[in-house]
Design a protein around this motif. Structure first.
Motif, PDB file in Angstrom:
ATOM      1  N   ALA A   1      25.923 -15.564  61.690  1.00  0.00           N
ATOM      2  CA  ALA A   1      25.148 -16.808  61.650  1.00  0.00           C
ATOM      3  C   ALA A   1      25.632 -17.759  60.562  1.00  0.00           C
ATOM      4  N   HIS A   2      26.503 -17.294  59.667  1.00  0.00           N
ATOM      5  CA  HIS A   2      26.999 -18.139  58.580  1.00  0.00           C
ATOM      6  C   HIS A   2      28.034 -19.125  59.124  1.00  0.00           C
ATOM      7  N   PRO A   3      28.030 -20.373  58.672  1.00  0.00           N
ATOM      8  CA  PRO A   3      28.928 -21.392  59.231  1.00  0.00           C
ATOM      9  C   PRO A   3      30.391 -21.216  58.873  1.00  0.00           C
ATOM     10  N   MET A   4      30.720 -20.186  58.072  1.00  0.00           N
ATOM     11  CA  MET A   4      32.118 -19.961  57.722  1.00  0.00           C
ATOM     12  C   MET A   4      32.599 -18.591  58.192  1.00  0.00           C
ATOM     13  N   MET A   5      31.829 -17.962  59.124  1.00  0.00           N
ATOM     14  CA  MET A   5      32.156 -16.612  59.565  1.00  0.00           C
ATOM     15  C   MET A   5      31.987 -16.449  61.075  1.00  0.00           C
ATOM     16  N   LEU A   6      32.841 -15.616  61.669  1.00  0.00           N
ATOM     17  CA  LEU A   6      32.691 -15.167  63.049  1.00  0.00           C
ATOM     18  C   LEU A   6      32.703 -13.647  63.022  1.00  0.00           C
ATOM     19  N   VAL A   7      31.598 -13.007  63.393  1.00  0.00           N
ATOM     20  CA  VAL A   7      31.514 -11.548  63.403  1.00  0.00           C
ATOM     21  C   VAL A   7      31.010 -11.110  64.772  1.00  0.00           C
ATOM     22  N   ALA A   8      31.879 -10.481  65.525  1.00  0.00           N
ATOM     23  CA  ALA A   8      31.544 -10.059  66.885  1.00  0.00           C
ATOM     24  C   ALA A   8      30.515  -8.940  66.876  1.00  0.00           C
ATOM     25  N   ASN A   9      29.815  -8.792  67.999  1.00  0.00           N
ATOM     26  CA  ASN A   9      28.828  -7.731  68.159  1.00  0.00           C
ATOM     27  C   ASN A   9      29.424  -6.615  69.011  1.00  0.00           C
ATOM     28  N   GLU A  10      29.926  -5.570  68.365  1.00  0.00           N
ATOM     29  CA  GLU A  10      30.462  -4.399  69.043  1.00  0.00           C
ATOM     30  C   GLU A  10      31.569  -4.746  70.031  1.00  0.00           C
ATOM     31  N   ASP A  11      32.532  -5.525  69.582  1.00  0.00           N
ATOM     32  CA  ASP A  11      33.706  -5.791  70.416  1.00  0.00           C
ATOM     33  C   ASP A  11      34.676  -4.610  70.359  1.00  0.00           C
TER      34      ASP A  11
ATOM     35  N   ASP B   1      30.181 -20.183  66.294  1.00  0.00           N
ATOM     36  CA  ASP B   1      30.605 -21.517  65.875  1.00  0.00           C
ATOM     37  C   ASP B   1      30.897 -21.514  64.383  1.00  0.00           C
ATOM     38  N   TRP B   2      31.355 -22.632  63.859  1.00  0.00           N
ATOM     39  CA  TRP B   2      31.717 -22.746  62.455  1.00  0.00           C
ATOM     40  C   TRP B   2      31.751 -24.215  62.055  1.00  0.00           C
ATOM     41  N   MET B   3      31.711 -24.455  60.776  1.00  0.00           N
ATOM     42  CA  MET B   3      31.909 -25.809  60.281  1.00  0.00           C
ATOM     43  C   MET B   3      33.380 -26.142  60.421  1.00  0.00           C
ATOM     44  N   PRO B   4      33.736 -27.274  61.022  1.00  0.00           N
ATOM     45  CA  PRO B   4      35.143 -27.617  61.242  1.00  0.00           C
ATOM     46  C   PRO B   4      35.968 -27.548  59.958  1.00  0.00           C
ATOM     47  N   GLY B   5      37.065 -26.800  60.028  1.00  0.00           N
ATOM     48  CA  GLY B   5      37.952 -26.669  58.894  1.00  0.00           C
ATOM     49  C   GLY B   5      37.496 -25.695  57.833  1.00  0.00           C
ATOM     50  N   LYS B   6      36.373 -24.992  58.070  1.00  0.00           N
ATOM     51  CA  LYS B   6      35.789 -24.125  57.039  1.00  0.00           C
ATOM     52  C   LYS B   6      35.748 -22.640  57.427  1.00  0.00           C
ATOM     53  N   LEU B   7      36.251 -22.277  58.602  1.00  0.00           N
ATOM     54  CA  LEU B   7      36.176 -20.887  59.022  1.00  0.00           C
ATOM     55  C   LEU B   7      37.024 -20.023  58.081  1.00  0.00           C
ATOM     56  N   THR B   8      36.399 -19.038  57.462  1.00  0.00           N
ATOM     57  CA  THR B   8      37.053 -18.261  56.406  1.00  0.00           C
ATOM     58  C   THR B   8      37.115 -16.770  56.704  1.00  0.00           C
ATOM     59  N   VAL B   9      36.078 -16.216  57.345  1.00  0.00           N
ATOM     60  CA  VAL B   9      35.990 -14.772  57.575  1.00  0.00           C
ATOM     61  C   VAL B   9      35.801 -14.501  59.065  1.00  0.00           C
ATOM     62  N   ILE B  10      36.494 -13.477  59.557  1.00  0.00           N
ATOM     63  CA  ILE B  10      36.374 -13.071  60.956  1.00  0.00           C
ATOM     64  C   ILE B  10      36.297 -11.548  60.998  1.00  0.00           C
ATOM     65  N   GLY B  11      35.619 -10.995  62.005  1.00  0.00           N
ATOM     66  CA  GLY B  11      35.543  -9.545  62.069  1.00  0.00           C
ATOM     67  C   GLY B  11      34.682  -9.040  63.206  1.00  0.00           C
ATOM     68  N   ASP B  12      34.337  -7.750  63.138  1.00  0.00           N
ATOM     69  CA  ASP B  12      33.628  -7.094  64.224  1.00  0.00           C
ATOM     70  C   ASP B  12      32.644  -6.074  63.665  1.00  0.00           C
ATOM     71  N   LYS B  13      31.447  -6.017  64.290  1.00  0.00           N
ATOM     72  CA  LYS B  13      30.428  -5.051  63.901  1.00  0.00           C
ATOM     73  C   LYS B  13      30.436  -3.906  64.905  1.00  0.00           C
ATOM     74  N   LYS B  14      31.055  -2.790  64.531  1.00  0.00           N
ATOM     75  CA  LYS B  14      31.090  -1.601  65.381  1.00  0.00           C
ATOM     76  C   LYS B  14      31.263  -0.386  64.479  1.00  0.00           C
ATOM     77  N   GLY B  15      30.238  -0.114  63.655  1.00  0.00           N
ATOM     78  CA  GLY B  15      30.378   0.850  62.579  1.00  0.00           C
ATOM     79  C   GLY B  15      30.523   2.295  62.995  1.00  0.00           C
ATOM     80  N   GLY B  16      29.688   2.761  63.926  1.00  0.00           N
ATOM     81  CA  GLY B  16      29.702   4.165  64.281  1.00  0.00           C
ATOM     82  C   GLY B  16      31.004   4.612  64.917  1.00  0.00           C
ATOM     83  N   THR B  17      31.450   3.873  65.916  1.00  0.00           N
ATOM     84  CA  THR B  17      32.695   4.236  66.593  1.00  0.00           C
ATOM     85  C   THR B  17      33.888   4.111  65.665  1.00  0.00           C
ATOM     86  N   THR B  18      33.910   3.061  64.847  1.00  0.00           N
ATOM     87  CA  THR B  18      35.006   2.895  63.892  1.00  0.00           C
ATOM     88  C   THR B  18      35.073   4.081  62.933  1.00  0.00           C
TER      89      THR B  18
END
Length: 291
Positions: free
Chosen positions: A130-140, A197-214
């Protein structure tokens, strides 16, 4: 409480707090960029009519099958927006994907989770997304798919390149924003958040939430004495420093100790500066119910 958590995590990533800019969930909004005059679009959940129409075409039941998790929806975000019920939305979503290619250059860090099922890390991932500088997938299931060994619950397409990994994360994050971020019958959508989504030009962190399988994949690799080697290859493919968030309930449990050992081995074995880690004790934020 939630605000405190987000503030702590953001500081860990070197990100500050962003004032709410009146981006609202419920439709695709637009505003004028004062510097260029170009209209910038905030992608938010499409209308129920649009979603229902699209899902009916694919013989899916909106509100039943997909409520298990938005990741199971067979449609891509562009397919959703291509529905005849929302013909004007497709080009906006396509433009959103096109702009992501430039945003990739500003990325500073990749985030992933080590946890167990029902540890609470679904909420953690949703808050970060939900942060405007992050994209974190849900169990990709990015790490499994990189290993070409998807879990039985989500047989995703194998991923080999940085672009394939990042594009998959965007598609997942945006799909969960369009459909709502359901997981095990709970809706983790953050109201007024920036999911997908993100603030234009501000995307800083990317990742995935899949703790158990990882965690299980790492344990299997460690049993073969090749966890550090494979993880180093994964980090090289990503091309970003990796931050691991270890979410747990009980610091005295065997599960905690095993997962903490995995993190420690990785930190000791990886090249300097490419791996960091933090812990999140979810028992601090409960009222005695850990189920």
């Amino acid at each position: 409480m939630v605000a405190t958590f987000v503030s702590i995590i953001m500081l860990g990533f070197g990100l500050g707090c962003i004032e709410n800019e009146n981006w609202y969930i419920g439709s695709i909004k637009e505003r004028n960029d004062d510097s260029s005059g170009e209209k910038l679009y905030r992608i938010a959940p499409l209308s129920p009519n649009c979603l229902n129409h699209t899902l009916d075409q694919k013989n899916e039941k909106y509100g039943t099958h997909f409520k298990r998790s938005c990741k199971f929806i067979p449609l891509s975000p562009i397919e959703v927006a291509s529905s005849s019920a929302c013909p004007e939305e497709r080009w906006k979503v396509q433009k959103h994907f096109d702009s992501f290619q430039q945003e990739k250059e500003s990325l500073k860090r990749y985030v992933m989770f080590i946890a167990t099922a029902h540890s609470g890390h679904s909420l953690v991932g949703s808050l970060l997304d939900a942060h405007p500088m992050m994209l974190v997938a849900n169990e990709d299931d990015i790490f499994s798919r990189y290993l070409k060994h998807p879990g039985n619950s989500y047989p995703g397409t194998p991923l080999e390149t940085r672009d394939e990994i990042f594009d998959s994360i965007l598609s997942n994050s945006l799909k969960c924003a369009l459909y709502s971020r359901w997981q095990h019958a709970y809706n983790y959508t953050v109201p007024h958040g920036w999911g997908g989504d993100w603030m234009p030009g501000k995307l800083t962190v990317i990742g995935d939430k899949k703790g158990g399988t990882t965690s299980n994949r790492l344990k299997a690799l460690q049993s073969e004495k090749k966890m550090v080697e494979v993880f180093q290859e994964f980090q090289t493919t990503i091309g970003l420093p990796i931050h691991i968030i270890h979410v747990f309930w009980d610091k005295n449990s065997d599960v905690y100790r095993k997962n903490e050992k995995l993190v420690s081995i990785l930190q000791d074995g990886m090249s300097s500066g490419v791996l960091s880690a933090s812990e999140w004790d979810n028992s601090v934020y409960t009222c005695g119910d850990k189920d």
